[in-house]
Write a protein that holds these residues in place. Sequence first.
Motif, PDB file in Angstrom:
ATOM      1  N   VAL A 247       0.735  -1.048   0.081  1.00  0.00           N
ATOM      2  CA  VAL A 247       0.325  -0.038   0.023  1.00  0.00           C
ATOM      3  C   VAL A 247       0.570   1.192  -0.007  1.00  0.00           C
ATOM      4  O   VAL A 247       1.393   1.092   0.976  1.00  0.00           O
ATOM      5  CB  VAL A 247      -0.802  -0.254   0.910  1.00  0.00           C
ATOM      6  N   SER A 248       1.092   1.841  -0.887  1.00  0.00           N
ATOM      7  CA  SER A 248       2.305   3.421  -1.011  1.00  0.00           C
ATOM      8  C   SER A 248       1.083   4.703  -1.134  1.00  0.00           C
ATOM      9  O   SER A 248       0.286   4.354  -1.549  1.00  0.00           O
ATOM     10  CB  SER A 248       2.195   3.133  -2.743  1.00  0.00           C
ATOM     11  N   ASN A 249       1.445   4.947   0.220  1.00  0.00           N
ATOM     12  CA  ASN A 249       1.116   5.964   0.698  1.00  0.00           C
ATOM     13  C   ASN A 249       1.581   7.337   0.735  1.00  0.00           C
ATOM     14  O   ASN A 249       2.751   7.394   1.101  1.00  0.00           O
ATOM     15  CB  ASN A 249       0.418   5.971   2.052  1.00  0.00           C
ATOM     16  N   ALA A 250       1.279   8.702  -0.136  1.00  0.00           N
ATOM     17  CA  ALA A 250       1.433   9.936  -0.180  1.00  0.00           C
ATOM     18  C   ALA A 250       2.206   9.814   1.008  1.00  0.00           C
ATOM     19  O   ALA A 250       1.378  10.255   1.995  1.00  0.00           O
ATOM     20  CB  ALA A 250       1.114  10.896  -0.396  1.00  0.00           C
ATOM     21  N   ARG A 251       3.800  10.861   1.527  1.00  0.00           N
ATOM     22  CA  ARG A 251       3.680  11.445   2.999  1.00  0.00           C
ATOM     23  C   ARG A 251       2.433  12.091   3.347  1.00  0.00           C
ATOM     24  O   ARG A 251       3.223  13.672   2.822  1.00  0.00           O
ATOM     25  CB  ARG A 251       4.928  11.799   3.988  1.00  0.00           C
ATOM     26  N   THR A 252       2.201  12.515   4.549  1.00  0.00           N
ATOM     27  CA  THR A 252       0.833  13.216   4.978  1.00  0.00           C
ATOM     28  C   THR A 252       1.315  14.760   5.818  1.00  0.00           C
ATOM     29  O   THR A 252       0.411  15.541   6.125  1.00  0.00           O
ATOM     30  CB  THR A 252      -0.118  12.486   5.757  1.00  0.00           C
ATOM     31  N   GLU A 253       2.538  14.581   6.752  1.00  0.00           N
ATOM     32  CA  GLU A 253       2.374  15.551   7.371  1.00  0.00           C
ATOM     33  C   GLU A 253       2.447  16.936   6.664  1.00  0.00           C
ATOM     34  O   GLU A 253       1.397  17.862   7.448  1.00  0.00           O
ATOM     35  CB  GLU A 253       4.153  15.105   7.933  1.00  0.00           C
ATOM     36  N   HIS A 266      -7.495   2.569  -5.586  1.00  0.00           N
ATOM     37  CA  HIS A 266      -8.161   1.081  -5.107  1.00  0.00           C
ATOM     38  C   HIS A 266      -7.837   0.214  -6.510  1.00  0.00           C
ATOM     39  O   HIS A 266      -7.760   1.389  -7.392  1.00  0.00           O
ATOM     40  CB  HIS A 266     -10.105   1.355  -4.875  1.00  0.00           C
ATOM     41  N   MET A 267      -7.876  -0.871  -6.510  1.00  0.00           N
ATOM     42  CA  MET A 267      -8.374  -1.768  -7.375  1.00  0.00           C
ATOM     43  C   MET A 267      -8.585  -3.045  -7.476  1.00  0.00           C
ATOM     44  O   MET A 267      -8.104  -3.896  -6.115  1.00  0.00           O
ATOM     45  CB  MET A 267      -6.911  -2.041  -7.865  1.00  0.00           C
ATOM     46  N   ASP A 268      -9.900  -2.898  -8.374  1.00  0.00           N
ATOM     47  CA  ASP A 268     -10.436  -4.064  -7.165  1.00  0.00           C
ATOM     48  C   ASP A 268     -10.893  -4.076  -5.705  1.00  0.00           C
ATOM     49  O   ASP A 268     -11.144  -5.466  -5.657  1.00  0.00           O
ATOM     50  CB  ASP A 268     -10.239  -5.665  -7.891  1.00  0.00           C
ATOM     51  N   ASP A 269     -11.600  -3.678  -5.856  1.00  0.00           N
ATOM     52  CA  ASP A 269     -12.228  -3.072  -4.018  1.00  0.00           C
ATOM     53  C   ASP A 269     -10.989  -3.323  -3.259  1.00  0.00           C
ATOM     54  O   ASP A 269     -11.299  -3.374  -2.049  1.00  0.00           O
ATOM     55  CB  ASP A 269     -12.830  -3.680  -4.307  1.00  0.00           C
ATOM     56  N   GLN A 270      -9.236  -2.844  -3.007  1.00  0.00           N
ATOM     57  CA  GLN A 270      -8.807  -3.224  -3.250  1.00  0.00           C
ATOM     58  C   GLN A 270      -8.217  -2.294  -2.791  1.00  0.00           C
ATOM     59  O   GLN A 270      -7.531  -1.366  -3.826  1.00  0.00           O
ATOM     60  CB  GLN A 270      -7.628  -4.528  -3.213  1.00  0.00           C
ATOM     61  N   VAL A 271      -7.234  -1.414  -1.564  1.00  0.00           N
ATOM     62  CA  VAL A 271      -7.264  -0.591  -1.595  1.00  0.00           C
ATOM     63  C   VAL A 271      -5.698  -0.270  -1.787  1.00  0.00           C
ATOM     64  O   VAL A 271      -4.831  -1.152  -1.556  1.00  0.00           O
ATOM     65  CB  VAL A 271      -6.948   0.558   0.057  1.00  0.00           C
ATOM     66  N   ILE A 272      -4.550  -0.299  -2.390  1.00  0.00           N
ATOM     67  CA  ILE A 272      -3.454  -0.268  -3.127  1.00  0.00           C
ATOM     68  C   ILE A 272      -2.526   1.331  -2.585  1.00  0.00           C
ATOM     69  O   ILE A 272      -1.252   1.485  -3.302  1.00  0.00           O
ATOM     70  CB  ILE A 272      -3.390   0.029  -4.571  1.00  0.00           C
ATOM     71  N   GLY A 273      -3.019   2.366  -1.970  1.00  0.00           N
ATOM     72  CA  GLY A 273      -2.519   3.645  -1.614  1.00  0.00           C
ATOM     73  C   GLY A 273      -3.634   4.717  -1.976  1.00  0.00           C
ATOM     74  O   GLY A 273      -4.274   4.843  -1.863  1.00  0.00           O
ATOM     75  N   ALA A 274      -2.636   6.127  -1.236  1.00  0.00           N
ATOM     76  CA  ALA A 274      -3.298   7.350  -1.243  1.00  0.00           C
ATOM     77  C   ALA A 274      -2.427   8.243  -2.030  1.00  0.00           C
ATOM     78  O   ALA A 274      -1.560   8.412  -1.492  1.00  0.00           O
ATOM     79  CB  ALA A 274      -3.570   7.138  -0.184  1.00  0.00           C
ATOM     80  N   THR A 275      -2.528   9.168  -2.829  1.00  0.00           N
ATOM     81  CA  THR A 275      -1.980   9.958  -3.506  1.00  0.00           C
ATOM     82  C   THR A 275      -2.562  11.556  -3.698  1.00  0.00           C
ATOM     83  O   THR A 275      -4.147  11.179  -3.282  1.00  0.00           O
ATOM     84  CB  THR A 275      -1.202   9.753  -5.050  1.00  0.00           C
ATOM     85  N   LEU A 276      -1.982  12.145  -4.320  1.00  0.00           N
ATOM     86  CA  LEU A 276      -2.349  13.739  -4.174  1.00  0.00           C
ATOM     87  C   LEU A 276      -3.503  13.774  -5.894  1.00  0.00           C
ATOM     88  O   LEU A 276      -2.913  12.583  -6.587  1.00  0.00           O
ATOM     89  CB  LEU A 276      -1.405  14.913  -4.275  1.00  0.00           C
TER      90      LEU A 276
END
Length: 351
Positions: A247-253, A266-276
Motif C-alpha cells: 500500500v503506497s501512501n503519500a507522506r501526509t505530514e 483502489h484496484m478491484d476494491d482493494q486499497v493500493i495507496g493514497a496520493t494527491l
Amino acid sequence: MLDWQHHLPFFRILSQSCGMNMYDVVIIGGGPAGLGAAVTLSRARRDVLVIDAGEPRNGRASRANSYLGREGIAPRELLTIGRGEVEQYGGDVRDGTVVSVKRLGPTALRVGLADGSTVDARRVLLATGVVDELPDIPGLRERWGRDVLHCAYCHAWEVRDKVVGVIASGAASLHQAQLWRQWTDRVVFFVHESLELKTSDRAELAARGIAVLEGQVSGIEVTGDALGGIRVGDTTIAVQVALVFPVSNARTELLGQLGLLPEEKHMDDQVIGATLTDVDMFGATGVPGVWAAGNVRGHRAQIIDAAAQGVQTGAMINIDLVNEEVAAAVAAHPFTPEREREVAKHVLVKR
C-alpha cells in the motif's frame, strides 16, 4: 537612465532589500522528480533549493532499470549524478528534513526544517514521494528491494526463470501473479488471508500453470544472504523471490499543513495507496504557490516517469513565475511612449 532591475526577479530583489533570502523555488524531495525539476529551473536561471531527507523509495534496490541511458545504475548513484547536474547550473542542494510549510503571503511560503532553520520561497514543489507499507509478515521488510519485490518492470528481468512466490493481499495480487508469469513459469500463489478465490480465479491461475497454496503465511526463511522460502504454518515452500502488493501512501505530514489530502486509490476494491488528486496535469495544486511532481501524484510512476514529470512541472513553475514578474514589471513601470523609446535605445544596436 533606464532602470534594469525590473528584468530581475521582482520578489528576489524585494526579499534581499529586507535582509531575507527568498528562493524562487524550494523543492522538497531530492528524488528523480525533484532533481528533474531543479535542473530545469536552474537552467532557467532561477534561484532553486532542493531539500532532501535522504530516504529514496528505491534506496534498498541495487539497480534502477528502464531509465534510458542509465540502465542498471545504482539508485543512489543516479541521485548523486542528478545533484551534480543541479549544482552545475547554480542550484543548491541541502540535506535535511522539512517539518513545516507556512504561508507568508499570496504565494510566498516559509519552509521549516527539523534543525530549526527556515527558508522562504515564492513557490514550493512537493516531490516527497510515497511510503510503501508491506504486509505484516516477519522478515519481509529486511529483504525489501532485494528479493522481496513488487514491480515487474523494475525487477522481473533480473530474477527471470526463478521460483517466485506471490503473497496475496487482495484481488490485485491476482493481476500481479499473471503479470510476473511473463518472466517465469514457476509461480506460486500464496492465498494467505486476503481473499477468497473464485472458481474463475482458480481457472485462470491453473491455465497459466500458477500453483495455489492455501493457508496463512507466517514468515520467510533466509539462507545465507538469499531468500530461501516462504512459511505457511509448519511448512516451508522453496522460493527465490517473494512478491507483495504494498500500500503506497503519500507522506501526509506536510500535505495536511497545506490543506492537501491524499485520496485512496483502489484496484478491484482493494486499497493500493493514497496520493494527491487536487493537482492539474502540469503539477499545480489547489493551493496557490504549491506544486507537486512524482510519486506523490501517483505511486505507479517509474523513475523515468517521475523525472520527466519533474522536468515538465519545473517548466510550468518557471512560466508561472514569468507571468508574475510581467505583472509586477507593468505595475512598476506603466507604459509611456517615452519609456518605449528608452527601452529601444538601450536594447537595439544598429550596425
